[in-house]
Design an enzyme around this catalytic site. Sequence first.
Site, short mmCIF file in Angstrom:
data_model
loop_
_atom_site.label_atom_id
_atom_site.label_comp_id
_atom_site.label_asym_id
_atom_site.label_seq_id
_atom_site.Cartn_x
_atom_site.Cartn_y
_atom_site.Cartn_z
N ARG A 63 35.97 -9.89 -5.65
CA ARG A 63 34.62 -10.36 -5.35
C ARG A 63 33.89 -10.89 -6.59
NH1 ARG A 63 31.15 -5.00 -3.84
NH2 ARG A 63 30.68 -4.32 -5.93
N GLU A 66 25.07 4.65 -18.44
CA GLU A 66 25.75 5.08 -17.22
C GLU A 66 27.17 5.54 -17.54
OE1 GLU A 66 23.51 2.15 -14.02
OE2 GLU A 66 25.69 2.18 -14.11
N ARG A 71 33.46 8.94 -6.21
CA ARG A 71 33.20 8.83 -7.65
C ARG A 71 31.71 8.92 -7.85
NH1 ARG A 71 36.53 8.68 -11.61
NH2 ARG A 71 35.44 7.67 -13.32
N ARG A 88 27.72 0.99 -18.81
CA ARG A 88 26.63 0.02 -18.93
C ARG A 88 25.41 0.67 -19.55
NH1 ARG A 88 25.70 -2.43 -12.91
NH2 ARG A 88 24.72 -0.40 -12.56
N TYR A 131 31.37 1.57 1.09
CA TYR A 131 30.55 1.02 0.02
C TYR A 131 29.67 -0.09 0.61
CZ TYR A 131 28.40 -0.67 -4.05
OH TYR A 131 27.42 -1.02 -4.94
N ARG A 157 33.51 -19.25 -12.20
CA ARG A 157 32.82 -20.53 -11.98
C ARG A 157 33.05 -21.49 -13.13
NH1 ARG A 157 27.59 -17.62 -11.34
NH2 ARG A 157 27.61 -16.77 -9.22
N ASP A 209 26.27 -2.45 0.32
CA ASP A 209 25.11 -2.91 -0.44
C ASP A 209 23.86 -2.68 0.40
OD1 ASP A 209 26.01 -3.72 -2.95
OD2 ASP A 209 26.70 -5.65 -2.22
P1 FAD Z 1 21.31 6.82 0.58
O1 FAD Z 1 20.41 5.94 -0.18
O2 FAD Z 1 22.29 7.65 -0.17
O3 FAD Z 1 20.41 7.79 1.47
C1 FAD Z 1 20.92 8.91 2.15
C2 FAD Z 1 19.87 10.00 2.10
O4 FAD Z 1 20.27 11.09 2.93
C3 FAD Z 1 19.69 10.58 0.69
O5 FAD Z 1 18.34 10.52 0.32
C4 FAD Z 1 20.18 12.02 0.82
O6 FAD Z 1 19.48 12.91 -0.02
C5 FAD Z 1 19.88 12.29 2.29
N1 FAD Z 1 20.70 13.38 2.83
C6 FAD Z 1 22.03 13.55 2.72
N2 FAD Z 1 22.40 14.71 3.31
C7 FAD Z 1 21.27 15.27 3.82
C8 FAD Z 1 21.03 16.48 4.50
N3 FAD Z 1 22.00 17.35 4.77
N4 FAD Z 1 19.76 16.76 4.85
C9 FAD Z 1 18.73 15.91 4.55
N5 FAD Z 1 18.93 14.76 3.89
C10 FAD Z 1 20.19 14.44 3.52
N6 FAD Z 1 23.28 -2.08 -3.43
C11 FAD Z 1 22.83 -3.34 -3.66
O7 FAD Z 1 22.60 -4.09 -2.70
N7 FAD Z 1 22.61 -3.78 -4.93
C12 FAD Z 1 22.83 -3.00 -6.04
O8 FAD Z 1 22.61 -3.44 -7.19
C13 FAD Z 1 23.32 -1.67 -5.82
N8 FAD Z 1 23.55 -0.87 -6.88
C14 FAD Z 1 24.02 0.39 -6.64
C15 FAD Z 1 24.29 1.23 -7.74
C16 FAD Z 1 24.77 2.50 -7.54
C17 FAD Z 1 25.05 3.40 -8.72
C18 FAD Z 1 25.02 2.97 -6.22
C19 FAD Z 1 25.57 4.33 -5.97
C20 FAD Z 1 24.75 2.15 -5.13
C21 FAD Z 1 24.26 0.86 -5.32
N9 FAD Z 1 23.97 0.03 -4.24
C22 FAD Z 1 23.53 -1.24 -4.47
C23 FAD Z 1 24.15 0.50 -2.84
C24 FAD Z 1 22.86 1.12 -2.26
O9 FAD Z 1 22.51 2.26 -3.02
C25 FAD Z 1 23.12 1.52 -0.80
O10 FAD Z 1 23.43 0.39 -0.03
C26 FAD Z 1 21.93 2.22 -0.11
O11 FAD Z 1 21.29 3.13 -0.95
C27 FAD Z 1 22.46 2.95 1.09
O12 FAD Z 1 21.41 3.59 1.79
P2 FAD Z 1 21.74 4.85 2.70
O13 FAD Z 1 20.48 5.18 3.41
O14 FAD Z 1 22.96 4.63 3.49
O15 FAD Z 1 22.15 6.01 1.66
N1 UDP Z 2 34.27 -5.63 -13.69
C1 UDP Z 2 34.84 -5.78 -14.93
N2 UDP Z 2 34.06 -6.07 -16.00
C2 UDP Z 2 32.71 -6.21 -15.89
C3 UDP Z 2 32.11 -6.06 -14.61
C4 UDP Z 2 32.92 -5.76 -13.53
O1 UDP Z 2 36.06 -5.64 -15.06
O2 UDP Z 2 32.04 -6.45 -16.91
C5 UDP Z 2 35.16 -5.27 -12.55
C6 UDP Z 2 35.32 -3.76 -12.38
O3 UDP Z 2 36.65 -3.52 -11.97
C7 UDP Z 2 34.38 -3.45 -11.25
C8 UDP Z 2 34.50 -4.71 -10.39
O4 UDP Z 2 34.65 -5.77 -11.34
O5 UDP Z 2 34.78 -2.30 -10.54
C9 UDP Z 2 33.30 -4.98 -9.49
O6 UDP Z 2 32.15 -5.07 -10.31
P1 UDP Z 2 30.69 -5.14 -9.70
O7 UDP Z 2 29.73 -5.24 -10.84
O8 UDP Z 2 30.67 -6.18 -8.65
O9 UDP Z 2 30.62 -3.75 -8.97
P2 UDP Z 2 29.61 -2.55 -8.97
O10 UDP Z 2 29.78 -1.87 -10.29
O11 UDP Z 2 28.24 -3.10 -8.76
O12 UDP Z 2 30.12 -1.76 -7.83
#
Ligand code: FAD
Ligand code: UDP
Length: 378
Positions: free
Chosen positions: A178, A312, A256, A287, A360, A182, A362
């Site tokens: 993904r 991170e 993870r 990062r 996973y 470019r 977004d």
């Molecule tokens: P969550 O946000 O995890 O919400 C679930 C909630 O349920 C939590 O608050 C939890 O505490 C609660 N819960 C769980 N069990 C219980 C229980 N037993 N009782 C009561 N409450 C409970 N998406 C993007 O589009 N762009 C990004 O740049 C991006 N960056 C990310 C970076 C990281 C490090 C991570 C982990 C994810 C990222 N995402 C990103 C994805 C994004 O976080 C998710 O799409 C979104 O948060 C999912 O929402 P959700 O409601 O499914 O889960």
């Molecule tokens: N990746 C990499 N170098 C970078 C950024 C990303 O090799 O500087 C690779 C890495 O394997 C990562 C994947 O591209 O797991 C997807 O990266 P992205 O930033 O899209 O994923 P996110 O960390 O937001 O899940």
Amino acid sequence: MDYDYLIVGSGLFGATFAHLASKAGKRCLVIEKRAQLGGNVYCEKIEGINVHKYGAHIFHTSNRMIWDFVNGIVPFNRYTNSPIADFKGERYNLPFNMNTFNQMWGVRTPAEAKAKIEEQKAKALSDMVGQGIVEPQNLEQQALLLVGHDIYEKLIKEYTEKQWGRSCQDLPAFIIKRLPVRFVYDNNYFNDLYQGIPIGGYNKLIEGLLDGVKCVTGTDYFTSEYKDWRRFAGKLVYSGPIDEFYDFRFGRLDWRSVTFKTRVEDTANFQGNAVVNYTSHEQPYTRVIEHKHFEMFGPDVYKCRKTVVSEEYSTEFKAGMEPFYTINDDRNMELYARYKALADNETDVFFGGRLAEYKYYDMAPVIERAMEIWRDLQ
Ligand code: FAD
Ligand code: UDP
């Protein structure tokens, strides 16, 4: 019965569902085990800066309906993600584009860049053919075919090993597919039509979605009276981990996690960019995020005299950590399928979001999923 829906989890999934249902006149109760609402998009204000407590979040989508929906709750700013990669002090633009190729090889035109990549790809291809391999079998082979040896070694190999805690030869090829490649000078990380950050931060989005909805925080579904949900509501919408819902009866799903080291720096501008990826093993973190750059642009960066940065660290999930990234290997996909079969048989319980669907997601697709589940209930 006091409620039509008891909603477990106040992340974007639960909050979107609660918003739609309460707008339609349904009585909703949201319970959240954390001390605050919002799931992983929650931000904490430090030194006047919104700090992304559970990892940097950049909203991006090509779906106009979703973009209009979130902007109807709170307008979004013009943040465009353009991370910098640092390999042993050498700096490169991401994603892989003409700027990166120029910095890597000094090439200036797309034709020169293509020729360089083709030369490196040819070597990787002949090695693969020599071993009788037709399709890339792992992330290393996929990366070598996509961008060649130099970019793989400096920008992919060690970053990926840090992120996933295993060798690129043991990771599936799709992880890297993904990432855009470019042949134009374009540092925009995403190909989507729309991206940005809510003006005022993600908490505004959650507050807007949950406006008028009754919410209880600090309440874990499993250890509270709500576990007996039929006493309270006609239907249960569950966005916690699916294996926990079924008492881990088939075993635990693997995740993870990421841990964050956050500090205040006594300078207005620490790294000049929101995201800097450290792509060698020299640094143990993947990062460094400088949160103010998500919401402050140009001279505004200097109006706030301090800054907040987070390192991170990608890590294996252990008890007490946050489950962040799913592990899409055979063991976990088969285990999830067994739990999903149970979930599919429920009549009044609806599972959605990244924990309940072990997926996973977004942000935009998670909102879309909540809309879909709500629509199917009509
Ligand atoms: P969550 O946000 O995890 O919400 C679930 C909630 O349920 C939590 O608050 C939890 O505490 C609660 N819960 C769980 N069990 C219980 C229980 N037993 N009782 C009561 N409450 C409970 N998406 C993007 O589009 N762009 C990004 O740049 C991006 N960056 C990310 C970076 C990281 C490090 C991570 C982990 C994810 C990222 N995402 C990103 C994805 C994004 O976080 C998710 O799409 C979104 O948060 C999912 O929402 P959700 O409601 O499914 O889960
Ligand atoms: N990746 C990499 N170098 C970078 C950024 C990303 O090799 O500087 C690779 C890495 O394997 C990562 C994947 O591209 O797991 C997807 O990266 P992205 O930033 O899209 O994923 P996110 O960390 O937001 O899940």
